[in-house]
Design a protein around this motif. Structure first.
Motif, PDB file in Angstrom:
ATOM      1  N   ALA A  60      -0.308   2.428  27.928  1.00 21.41           N
ATOM      2  CA  ALA A  60      -0.777   1.039  27.995  1.00 21.41           C
ATOM      3  C   ALA A  60       0.313   0.190  28.637  1.00 21.41           C
ATOM      4  N   HIS A  61      -0.119  -0.790  29.416  1.00 19.03           N
ATOM      5  CA  HIS A  61       0.796  -1.707  30.090  1.00 19.03           C
ATOM      6  C   HIS A  61       0.541  -3.135  29.626  1.00 19.03           C
ATOM      7  N   PHE A  62       1.621  -3.926  29.600  1.00 23.21           N
ATOM      8  CA  PHE A  62       1.516  -5.340  29.246  1.00 23.21           C
ATOM      9  C   PHE A  62       2.481  -6.160  30.102  1.00 23.21           C
ATOM     10  N   VAL A  63       2.152  -7.416  30.292  1.00 21.36           N
ATOM     11  CA  VAL A  63       3.129  -8.418  30.715  1.00 21.36           C
ATOM     12  C   VAL A  63       3.160  -9.449  29.595  1.00 21.36           C
ATOM     13  N   LEU A  64       4.321  -9.577  28.955  1.00 25.59           N
ATOM     14  CA  LEU A  64       4.451 -10.382  27.743  1.00 25.59           C
ATOM     15  C   LEU A  64       5.540 -11.429  27.907  1.00 25.59           C
ATOM     16  N   ASN A  65       5.397 -12.504  27.152  1.00 25.60           N
ATOM     17  CA  ASN A  65       6.391 -13.570  27.153  1.00 25.60           C
ATOM     18  C   ASN A  65       6.858 -13.800  25.726  1.00 25.60           C
ATOM     19  N   ALA A  66       8.157 -13.627  25.486  1.00 20.71           N
ATOM     20  CA  ALA A  66       8.707 -13.771  24.134  1.00 20.71           C
ATOM     21  C   ALA A  66      10.214 -13.723  24.211  1.00 20.71           C
ATOM     22  N   ASN A  67      10.872 -14.161  23.143  1.00 22.65           N
ATOM     23  CA  ASN A  67      12.304 -13.865  23.071  1.00 22.65           C
ATOM     24  C   ASN A  67      12.456 -12.412  22.638  1.00 22.65           C
ATOM     25  N   ILE A  68      13.589 -11.832  22.913  1.00 25.42           N
ATOM     26  CA  ILE A  68      13.752 -10.391  22.763  1.00 25.42           C
ATOM     27  C   ILE A  68      13.616  -9.937  21.308  1.00 25.42           C
ATOM     28  N   GLY A  69      14.036 -10.786  20.364  1.00 30.38           N
ATOM     29  CA  GLY A  69      13.915 -10.427  18.949  1.00 30.38           C
ATOM     30  C   GLY A  69      12.472 -10.362  18.503  1.00 30.38           C
ATOM     31  N   ASP A  70      11.689 -11.386  18.869  1.00 28.52           N
ATOM     32  CA  ASP A  70      10.269 -11.393  18.507  1.00 28.52           C
ATOM     33  C   ASP A  70       9.525 -10.253  19.190  1.00 28.52           C
ATOM     34  N   LEU A  71       9.881  -9.976  20.437  1.00 30.45           N
ATOM     35  CA  LEU A  71       9.231  -8.882  21.151  1.00 30.45           C
ATOM     36  C   LEU A  71       9.479  -7.553  20.450  1.00 30.45           C
ATOM     37  N   SER A  72      10.720  -7.294  20.077  1.00 25.56           N
ATOM     38  CA  SER A  72      11.059  -6.028  19.433  1.00 25.56           C
ATOM     39  C   SER A  72      10.368  -5.875  18.084  1.00 25.56           C
ATOM     40  N   SER A  73      10.416  -6.927  17.256  1.00 20.50           N
ATOM     41  CA  SER A  73       9.794  -6.821  15.929  1.00 20.50           C
ATOM     42  C   SER A  73       8.279  -6.732  16.038  1.00 20.50           C
ATOM     43  N   GLY A  74       7.697  -7.501  16.956  1.00 24.07           N
ATOM     44  CA  GLY A  74       6.251  -7.465  17.111  1.00 24.07           C
ATOM     45  C   GLY A  74       5.755  -6.127  17.623  1.00 24.07           C
ATOM     46  N   MET A  75       6.418  -5.576  18.632  1.00 27.40           N
ATOM     47  CA  MET A  75       6.001  -4.285  19.166  1.00 27.40           C
ATOM     48  C   MET A  75       6.219  -3.165  18.154  1.00 27.40           C
ATOM     49  N   HIS A  76       7.284  -3.252  17.391  1.00 24.59           N
ATOM     50  CA  HIS A  76       7.526  -2.232  16.363  1.00 24.59           C
ATOM     51  C   HIS A  76       6.396  -2.243  15.332  1.00 24.59           C
ATOM     52  N   ARG A  77       6.019  -3.424  14.866  1.00 25.49           N
ATOM     53  CA  ARG A  77       4.935  -3.530  13.888  1.00 25.49           C
ATOM     54  C   ARG A  77       3.612  -3.043  14.484  1.00 25.49           C
ATOM     55  N   LEU A  78       3.351  -3.429  15.716  1.00 22.57           N
ATOM     56  CA  LEU A  78       2.126  -2.995  16.395  1.00 22.57           C
ATOM     57  C   LEU A  78       2.044  -1.484  16.464  1.00 22.57           C
ATOM     58  N   CYS A  79       3.126  -0.848  16.911  1.00 24.90           N
ATOM     59  CA  CYS A  79       3.106   0.603  17.123  1.00 24.90           C
ATOM     60  C   CYS A  79       2.999   1.374  15.807  1.00 24.90           C
ATOM     61  N   THR A  80       3.751   0.957  14.794  1.00 22.22           N
ATOM     62  CA  THR A  80       3.715   1.687  13.522  1.00 22.22           C
ATOM     63  C   THR A  80       2.356   1.523  12.838  1.00 22.22           C
ATOM     64  N   THR A  81       1.789   0.321  12.892  1.00 21.20           N
ATOM     65  CA  THR A  81       0.489   0.094  12.255  1.00 21.20           C
ATOM     66  C   THR A  81      -0.605   0.871  12.978  1.00 21.20           C
ATOM     67  N   TYR A  82      -0.598   0.780  14.315  1.00 23.65           N
ATOM     68  CA  TYR A  82      -1.638   1.479  15.061  1.00 23.65           C
ATOM     69  C   TYR A  82      -1.511   2.991  14.881  1.00 23.65           C
ATOM     70  N   ALA A  83      -0.284   3.536  14.937  1.00 21.62           N
ATOM     71  CA  ALA A  83      -0.093   4.983  14.803  1.00 21.62           C
ATOM     72  C   ALA A  83      -0.611   5.480  13.461  1.00 21.62           C
ATOM     73  N   SER A  84      -0.330   4.733  12.408  1.00 23.07           N
ATOM     74  CA  SER A  84      -0.807   5.118  11.078  1.00 23.07           C
ATOM     75  C   SER A  84      -2.336   5.115  11.028  1.00 23.07           C
ATOM     76  N   ASN A  85      -2.947   4.059  11.552  1.00 23.84           N
ATOM     77  CA  ASN A  85      -4.411   3.973  11.553  1.00 23.84           C
ATOM     78  C   ASN A  85      -5.033   5.057  12.433  1.00 23.84           C
ATOM     79  N   PHE A  86      -4.446   5.293  13.601  1.00 19.80           N
ATOM     80  CA  PHE A  86      -4.956   6.274  14.557  1.00 19.80           C
ATOM     81  C   PHE A  86      -4.927   7.678  13.955  1.00 19.80           C
ATOM     82  N   ASN A  87      -3.804   8.048  13.342  1.00 19.29           N
ATOM     83  CA  ASN A  87      -3.694   9.386  12.753  1.00 19.29           C
ATOM     84  C   ASN A  87      -4.668   9.563  11.601  1.00 19.29           C
ATOM     85  N   ARG A  88      -4.794   8.541  10.777  1.00 14.05           N
ATOM     86  CA  ARG A  88      -5.700   8.652   9.630  1.00 14.05           C
ATOM     87  C   ARG A  88      -7.148   8.759  10.097  1.00 14.05           C
ATOM     88  N   LYS A  89      -7.533   7.957  11.065  1.00 10.23           N
ATOM     89  CA  LYS A  89      -8.914   7.947  11.547  1.00 10.23           C
ATOM     90  C   LYS A  89      -9.287   9.242  12.253  1.00 10.23           C
TER      91      LYS A  89
END
Length: 250
Positions: A60-89
């Motif tokens: 997946a590709h994105f063009v995003l606008n954020a400060n680096i801290g928010d980007l890192s925390s947001g992407m980390h939460r996105l990936c861990t949540t989606y991976a957990s849901n994807f594997n379970r489903k």
């Protein structure tokens, strides 16, 4: 040891997620919609602006606008949540994504334009030549006015208006945003003039030559990034070939 992320001067980033071992990260449209729902939650919760996105099968590709801290925390939460849901489903175990997400700082309007087009034209990898016909990218949202209005207005203004935005996507180029070869559709002078007027104002031919050196170079670079050839820029503005070529590094 992980290398620290390079911070963008503008707050814009081209972000890429890839499946572990090149495996699919989406197995159904339901997966894709679930992922987009989490992306929107990230946008609201972590103050991450979403200018462009495209969901393929194993990346997946994105063009995003954020400060680096928010980007890192947001992407980390996105990936861990989606991976957990994807594997379970889907009954999978193990990592879904290939390491941490990749981020590339975007430090100019020209790179921002190229990155957004690159993301939207990824649908060609799926055999879809027209991004308006690909359901899982953000291009059509700009055309229909359904994209985030606060961000989309700013993005479209960088291109010089919606007509210039669509014309820039329509130019025939290779899917690359590095220094490799690019093949553009040649614009006729009427098209070039209309795009230049949208980008820089109706009086661009008179105003651009009067700009100071730095602003003039940025204006010339923007015209070239929009697909206007150096010779057309010369004809439309009356600025000499050497100045145009130097500004656009031709």
């Amino acid at each position: 040891m992980r290398q620290p992320r390079i911070q963008s001067e503008t707050g814009w980033y081209h972000v890429v997620l890839r499946g572990a071992g090149r495996r699919a990260i989406f197995e159904s449209d339901e997966d894709r919609q679930s992922f987009l729902d989490l992306v929107r939650i990230m946008s609201n919760k972590d103050n991450v602006g979403i200018a462009a996105w495209a969901l393929m099968d194993n990346h997946a590709h994105f063009v995003l606008n954020a400060n680096i801290g928010d980007l890192s925390s947001g992407m980390h939460r996105l990936c861990t949540t989606y991976a957990s849901n994807f594997n379970r489903k889907n009954g999978h175990v193990g990592p879904v994504f290939q390491g941490r997400f990749a981020s590339f700082p975007i430090n100019s309007d020209e790179y921002l334009m190229e990155a957004i087009r690159y993301v939207h034209l990824n649908c060609k990898d799926k055999g879809v030549g027209d991004p308006k016909k690909y359901k899982w990218c953000s291009y059509k949202l700009y055309i229909t006015g359904e994209s985030d209005p606060s961000l989309s207005r700013a993005v479209v203004e960088v291109f010089g208006g919606l007509e210039a935005f669509t014309a820039f996507h329509d130019m025939q180029i290779e899917l690359a945003i590095d220094d490799g070869p690019r093949h553009r559709r040649r614009l006729n002078d009427d098209e070039a003039r209309r795009i230049a007027q949208n980008a820089l104002g109706r009086a661009f031919a008179e105003s651009v030559p009067m700009l100071d050196k730095e602003k003039k170079a940025r204006a010339l670079q923007k015209l070239h990034a929009l697909g206007i050839s150096s010779r057309q820029i010369e004809r439309l503005t009356g600025i000499g070939r050497g100045v145009v070529r130097k500004a656009c590094e031709l």
